[in-house]
Enzyme design. Structure first.
Site, PDB file in Angstrom:
ATOM      1  N   HIS A  17     -43.850  50.542 -61.678  1.00 48.69           N
ATOM      2  CA  HIS A  17     -43.788  51.704 -60.782  1.00 48.69           C
ATOM      3  C   HIS A  17     -43.177  51.301 -59.432  1.00 48.69           C
ATOM      4  O   HIS A  17     -42.345  52.008 -58.880  1.00 48.69           O
ATOM      5  CB  HIS A  17     -45.190  52.257 -60.483  1.00 48.69           C
ATOM      6  CG  HIS A  17     -45.913  52.871 -61.648  1.00 48.69           C
ATOM      7  ND1 HIS A  17     -47.161  52.470 -62.049  1.00 48.69           N
ATOM      8  CD2 HIS A  17     -45.576  53.889 -62.490  1.00 48.69           C
ATOM      9  CE1 HIS A  17     -47.570  53.211 -63.068  1.00 48.69           C
ATOM     10  NE2 HIS A  17     -46.627  54.077 -63.367  1.00 48.69           N
ATOM     11  N   LYS A  41     -56.976  64.601 -68.373  1.00 47.60           N
ATOM     12  CA  LYS A  41     -56.711  63.180 -68.617  1.00 47.60           C
ATOM     13  C   LYS A  41     -57.788  62.342 -67.939  1.00 47.60           C
ATOM     14  O   LYS A  41     -58.021  62.502 -66.731  1.00 47.60           O
ATOM     15  CB  LYS A  41     -55.348  62.851 -67.993  1.00 47.60           C
ATOM     16  CG  LYS A  41     -54.515  61.836 -68.752  1.00 47.60           C
ATOM     17  CD  LYS A  41     -53.101  61.829 -68.198  1.00 47.60           C
ATOM     18  CE  LYS A  41     -52.401  60.520 -68.488  1.00 47.60           C
ATOM     19  NZ  LYS A  41     -51.045  60.460 -67.949  1.00 47.60           N
ATOM     20  N   ARG A  90     -38.735  53.874 -69.537  1.00 46.17           N
ATOM     21  CA  ARG A  90     -38.917  52.532 -70.090  1.00 46.17           C
ATOM     22  C   ARG A  90     -38.149  52.360 -71.379  1.00 46.17           C
ATOM     23  O   ARG A  90     -37.365  51.465 -71.548  1.00 46.17           O
ATOM     24  CB  ARG A  90     -40.399  52.239 -70.323  1.00 46.17           C
ATOM     25  CG  ARG A  90     -41.117  51.899 -69.060  1.00 46.17           C
ATOM     26  CD  ARG A  90     -42.590  52.006 -69.194  1.00 46.17           C
ATOM     27  NE  ARG A  90     -42.990  53.398 -69.349  1.00 46.17           N
ATOM     28  CZ  ARG A  90     -44.228  53.831 -69.286  1.00 46.17           C
ATOM     29  NH1 ARG A  90     -45.204  52.973 -69.098  1.00 46.17           N
ATOM     30  NH2 ARG A  90     -44.509  55.106 -69.425  1.00 46.17           N
ATOM     31  N   SER A 128     -49.617  51.231 -67.268  1.00 46.47           N
ATOM     32  CA  SER A 128     -50.921  51.126 -66.611  1.00 46.47           C
ATOM     33  C   SER A 128     -52.010  50.842 -67.647  1.00 46.47           C
ATOM     34  O   SER A 128     -52.925  50.052 -67.402  1.00 46.47           O
ATOM     35  CB  SER A 128     -51.246  52.430 -65.876  1.00 46.47           C
ATOM     36  OG  SER A 128     -50.298  52.695 -64.897  1.00 46.47           O
TER      37      SER A 128
HETATM   38  P1  ADP Z   1     -48.130  55.689 -67.505  1.00 47.78           P
HETATM   39  O1  ADP Z   1     -47.206  56.201 -68.588  1.00 47.78           O
HETATM   40  O2  ADP Z   1     -48.143  54.196 -67.402  1.00 47.78           O
HETATM   41  O3  ADP Z   1     -49.475  56.365 -67.405  1.00 47.78           O
HETATM   42  P2  ADP Z   1     -47.424  57.218 -65.162  1.00 47.78           P
HETATM   43  O4  ADP Z   1     -47.817  58.566 -65.603  1.00 47.78           O
HETATM   44  O5  ADP Z   1     -48.151  56.671 -63.990  1.00 47.78           O
HETATM   45  O6  ADP Z   1     -47.378  56.092 -66.228  1.00 47.78           O
HETATM   46  O7  ADP Z   1     -45.852  57.178 -64.892  1.00 47.78           O
HETATM   47  C1  ADP Z   1     -45.211  57.812 -63.831  1.00 47.78           C
HETATM   48  C2  ADP Z   1     -43.723  57.634 -63.993  1.00 47.78           C
HETATM   49  O8  ADP Z   1     -43.396  56.259 -63.928  1.00 47.78           O
HETATM   50  C3  ADP Z   1     -43.140  58.123 -65.324  1.00 47.78           C
HETATM   51  O9  ADP Z   1     -41.843  58.615 -65.064  1.00 47.78           O
HETATM   52  C4  ADP Z   1     -43.068  56.854 -66.156  1.00 47.78           C
HETATM   53  O10 ADP Z   1     -42.075  56.938 -67.143  1.00 47.78           O
HETATM   54  C5  ADP Z   1     -42.717  55.836 -65.086  1.00 47.78           C
HETATM   55  N1  ADP Z   1     -43.166  54.500 -65.410  1.00 47.78           N
HETATM   56  C6  ADP Z   1     -44.385  54.120 -65.841  1.00 47.78           C
HETATM   57  N2  ADP Z   1     -44.439  52.782 -66.008  1.00 47.78           N
HETATM   58  C7  ADP Z   1     -43.201  52.310 -65.688  1.00 47.78           C
HETATM   59  C8  ADP Z   1     -42.600  51.020 -65.688  1.00 47.78           C
HETATM   60  N3  ADP Z   1     -43.277  49.943 -66.087  1.00 47.78           N
HETATM   61  N4  ADP Z   1     -41.308  50.906 -65.304  1.00 47.78           N
HETATM   62  C9  ADP Z   1     -40.625  51.994 -64.934  1.00 47.78           C
HETATM   63  N5  ADP Z   1     -41.105  53.242 -64.931  1.00 47.78           N
HETATM   64  C10 ADP Z   1     -42.387  53.405 -65.293  1.00 47.78           C
END
Ligand code: ADP
Length: 165
Positions: A17, A41, A90, A128
């Site tokens: 992130h 969630k 990703r 995460s």
């Molecule tokens: P998760 O899928 O890990 O619960 P989030 O909902 O927090 O992730 O993701 C928020 C945004 O960040 C989404 O657009 C997701 O695709 C992106 N994201 C999550 N993890 C990564 C990563 N390791 N690298 C790049 N982008 C990411």
């Protein structure tokens, strides 16, 4: 002034992130990192904890604001008069869902453009949930999360049982 919003659960924020945050902050004048609260969630960290983690790891970046919202993203987008939604991609598995979300958001608000940034090489396999599972079983998460918040993530994960991961 171009304002972008990077929404997500950030439960917790990872190095993947943070890479997207740093790159997006260079592309836009203002970047709002938005902790999206979804009552459907279950999360390990409260919205306040998730915001605090993001604030701590982005401290040196001047054009970033951290906020939290429990409504529809597009309503928040309009309220902040934003220009762009930033998403990290990703793998192809992210693509289908994100593509659908981008189209829905554009349909709800024509000016809402979604910009996708590809994850870096390490970020490609990082999530995460994976960080929480490794931490729960005592594994080393130091390369996956910013060092400022590593200890707090480990503490937070340990107070939960495996059902919340
Ligand atoms: P998760 O899928 O890990 O619960 P989030 O909902 O927090 O992730 O993701 C928020 C945004 O960040 C989404 O657009 C997701 O695709 C992106 N994201 C999550 N993890 C990564 C990563 N390791 N690298 C790049 N982008 C990411």
């Amino acid at each position: 002034m171009r304002t972008a919003i990077y929404p997500g659960s950030f439960d917790p924020v990872t190095c993947g992130h943070l890479d997207i945050i740093k790159r997006a902050a260079k592309l836009f004048d203002n970047l709002i990192v938005l902790v999206s609260v979804n009552p459907l969630k279950s999360t390990c960290f409260s919205p306040e904890e998730r915001m605090d983690f993001i604030c701590r790891v982005t401290k040196g970046i001047p054009n970033i604001q951290v906020d939290c919202d429990d409504g529809l993203l597009i309503d928040y987008f309009n309220k902040r008069n934003a220009d762009v939604i930033v998403k990290g991609l990703r793998a192809m598995s992210d693509f289908e869902y994100e593509f659908q979300m981008a189209l829905v958001n554009k349909d709800l608000c024509y000016k809402a453009e979604t910009v996708f940034l590809c994850a870096d090489v390490v970020g490609t396999f990082l999530s995460s949930s994976m960080v929480k599972q490794i931490a729960l079983f005592g594994g080393d998460i130091s390369s996956y999360v910013p060092h400022e918040i590593e200890t707090d993530i480990i503490k937070g994960v340990k107070r939960l049982n495996k059902g919340n991961i």
